[in-house]
Design a protein around this motif. Structure first.
Motif, PDB file in Angstrom:
ATOM      1  N   ARG A 140       0.830  -1.208   0.000  1.00 27.60           N
ATOM      2  CA  ARG A 140       0.000   0.000   0.000  1.00 27.60           C
ATOM      3  C   ARG A 140       0.866   1.261   0.000  1.00 27.60           C
ATOM      4  N   SER A 166      -6.307   4.412 -11.309  1.00 29.26           N
ATOM      5  CA  SER A 166      -6.802   3.357 -10.427  1.00 29.26           C
ATOM      6  C   SER A 166      -5.746   2.260 -10.341  1.00 29.26           C
ATOM      7  N   GLY A 168      -4.800  -1.737  -8.996  1.00 33.10           N
ATOM      8  CA  GLY A 168      -5.203  -3.052  -8.523  1.00 33.10           C
ATOM      9  C   GLY A 168      -3.967  -3.860  -8.171  1.00 33.10           C
ATOM     10  N   ALA A 193     -11.466  -1.319  -8.114  1.00 34.12           N
ATOM     11  CA  ALA A 193     -11.107   0.070  -7.817  1.00 34.12           C
ATOM     12  C   ALA A 193     -11.876   1.035  -8.698  1.00 34.12           C
ATOM     13  N   LYS A 194     -12.011   0.703  -9.969  1.00 35.36           N
ATOM     14  CA  LYS A 194     -12.755   1.570 -10.884  1.00 35.36           C
ATOM     15  C   LYS A 194     -14.243   1.560 -10.556  1.00 35.36           C
ATOM     16  N   GLU A 196     -15.583   1.315  -7.719  1.00 38.59           N
ATOM     17  CA  GLU A 196     -15.839   2.067  -6.495  1.00 38.59           C
ATOM     18  C   GLU A 196     -15.640   3.568  -6.665  1.00 38.59           C
ATOM     19  N   ARG A 198     -12.991   5.007  -8.945  1.00 32.25           N
ATOM     20  CA  ARG A 198     -11.701   5.362  -9.543  1.00 32.25           C
ATOM     21  C   ARG A 198     -10.828   6.161  -8.571  1.00 32.25           C
ATOM     22  N   ARG A 200      -8.266   5.263  -6.849  1.00 35.12           N
ATOM     23  CA  ARG A 200      -8.087   4.565  -5.585  1.00 35.12           C
ATOM     24  C   ARG A 200      -7.327   3.258  -5.786  1.00 35.12           C
ATOM     25  N   LEU A 201      -7.001   2.641  -4.677  1.00 33.36           N
ATOM     26  CA  LEU A 201      -6.223   1.413  -4.658  1.00 33.36           C
ATOM     27  C   LEU A 201      -7.047   0.288  -4.049  1.00 33.36           C
ATOM     28  N   LYS A 202      -7.005  -0.891  -4.677  1.00 31.76           N
ATOM     29  CA  LYS A 202      -7.675  -2.064  -4.125  1.00 31.76           C
ATOM     30  C   LYS A 202      -6.729  -3.255  -4.202  1.00 31.76           C
TER      31      LYS A 202
END
Length: 468
Positions: A140, A166, A168, A193-194, A196, A198, A200-202
């Motif tokens: 992370r 985004s 993943g 991630a998209k 939710e 965009r 962001r990190l998943k």
């Protein structure tokens, strides 16, 4: 004795030629080696950005998965996709798109840990492999650094553009999965991630596979519904004059009765349609149904919600024109509802589309006004014809003085600009009276009428004409 100088001369000439040949062969060898090095480099690197291509990336990924550390470690594979890259290409051109890819690659490469490999694996898709990972927190931390690297705006041909991405992440033991499976898991996390929102990190979770399969099945069902027409239908919520109480228009609302899941709320399938591009086909179907109903019922005007995805489509104006010609509805009887987010994109394509729609005589309404940026400047810039006050304001205005003042200010501003105002979510008589007293133009809500079928709408209009 007289032939000695001549012999020596021939020998010297032969030696010089031999040395020249050796030098030439040396130069040719060096050139060949350089050419081979260049060929090898080009075969392993992306020509646009100079970073690794997919072939080199897969080699580095396999090496990372096979490497044995003294302590237990994992390999992180990160899939990175730019958000809204297509809009940059569509609005600023492919040269600007290429420049953006180069700038993004430079920023990401600068923020990389030393052991990581960054590659461009598609148009606006990047991937990163990092060996020797000891925790999810470390993965992370690396990705958050990459996200920060893209925070500042990009300058493309004199235009300032904000671009997000985004991420993943697949974090795996290299001995337990294959490289192909790591790619797949990272892509699944990227999709999540998209989905939710965009930017962001998943990290991959097995539950994501089940969720993705369910969405895929729903997507197939929605496509089939559009082909067959089964299950999809449109309801119409009448909109009333605040002064006379008469029906002056209606808003078209799409609904879907799934064969197994029953009646689905719009939030269950509209977002999916936008993600997959089905929204263009679905939106055109709703528009045609609504226009036909307006013609057949002799409704004064019909309002249809338009997705930002539709507005960005270059052919949207032409498709609206085709529907009007096909159904026979005059453009002045059509109202298209857009959200503030559409205008905040500052997209040249959207500006062109809005201008064309207004030239045709179509009215533009700004939906859910007050919940976003709510700038007076873009009301004037885009010649908005109507504001729709969000139902959250209508709900609170009876009990909250600040909300009531905000609603009053919006109505007064709209009146000064010559813009109509519709208040959504009118559910009790006190709200109706208050909005009418404040000068609201139109009212919409369950107090006055719930959404009804086309047949019921026609019946209400006939009853209204008979009473008049």
């Amino acid at each position: 004795m007289e032939t000695a100088p001549a012999t020596l001369g021939v020998f010297a000439l032969g030696l010089a030629s031999l040395l020249a040949l050796i030098a030439w062969l040396h130069r040719m060898t060096l050139r060949l080696e350089i050419a081979q090095d260049q060929t090898t480099y080009l075969s392993l690197h992306d020509p646009l950005t100079g970073i690794a291509n997919r072939a080199l990336f897969e080699s580095r990924l396999n090496e990372a998965m096979a490497y044995q550390y003294l302590a237990p470690t994992k390999v992180a594979l990160v899939s990175i996709d730019l958000d809204g890259f297509k809009e940059v290409n569509d609005t600023l051109g492919h040269a600007a798109g290429d420049d953006l890819i180069r700038q993004v690659a430079r920023r990401l490469a600068f923020a990389l840990p030393e052991e990581a490999t960054l590659a461009r694996v598609g148009g606006d898709e990047f991937a990163l492999v990092q060996p020797g990972m000891i925790s999810e927190g470390q993965a992370r931390w690396i990705c958050e650094g990459l996200i920060r690297a893209l925070h500042d705006p990009f300058v493309l041909g004199g235009e300032t553009v904000e671009v997000t991405a985004s991420f993943g992440v697949s974090l795996e033991d290299g001995r337990e999965v294959t490289a192909a499976e790591m790619f797949r898991r990272a892509d699944v996390a990227l999709y999540a991630a998209k989905a939710e929102g965009r930017n962001r990190l998943k990290l991959y979770d097995p539950q994501m596979d089940a969720s993705r399969r369910e969405k895929r099945m729903l997507e197939i069902d929605l496509r089939n519904a559009l082909i067959t027409g089964a299950g999809l239908f449109v309801l119409y919520q009448p909109i009333f004059s605040a002064r006379t109480g008469a029906i002056v228009g209606a808003e078209a609302l799409v609904r879907w009765k799934h064969p197994q899941r029953g009646l689905l709320s719009p939030d269950k399938f509209i977002a999916l349609a936008e993600e997959t591009g089905i929204i263009n086909q679905l939106g055109e179907w709703v528009l045609e149904q609504a226009c036909r109903t307006a013609v057949e019922s002799d409704l004064l005007w019909i309002a249809v919600n338009i997705s930002p995805v539709q507005m960005r489509h270059q052919a949207f104006g032409s498709r609206v024109s085709d529907v009007l010609n096909k159904t026979g509805l005059p453009a002045k009887r059509l109202e298209l509802e857009i959200t503030e987010g559409v205008l905040l994109q500052h997209s040249p394509q959207i500006e062109i589309t809005l201008a064309r729609l207004q030239e045709m005589g179509i009215r533009i309404a700004l939906d859910d006004f007050g919940t976003g940026y709510s700038s007076i400047s873009y009301l004037r810039t885009y010649n908005i014809d109507k504001l729709k006050i969000d139902q959250s304001f209508t709900r609170l205005m009876g009990s909250d003085e600040v909300t009531r003042t905000i609603v009053q200010s919006v109505i007064q501003m709209a009146d000064a600009l010559g813009i109509d105002v519709t208040a959504e979510g009118v559910e009790d008589e006190s709200q109706r009276l208050m909005l009418a007293k404040l000068g609201c133009t139109q009212l919409q809500g369950f107090l006055l009428s719930r959404p009804v079928t086309a047949e019921k709408l026609t019946e209400l209009l006939l009853q209204q004409r008979a009473a008049a």
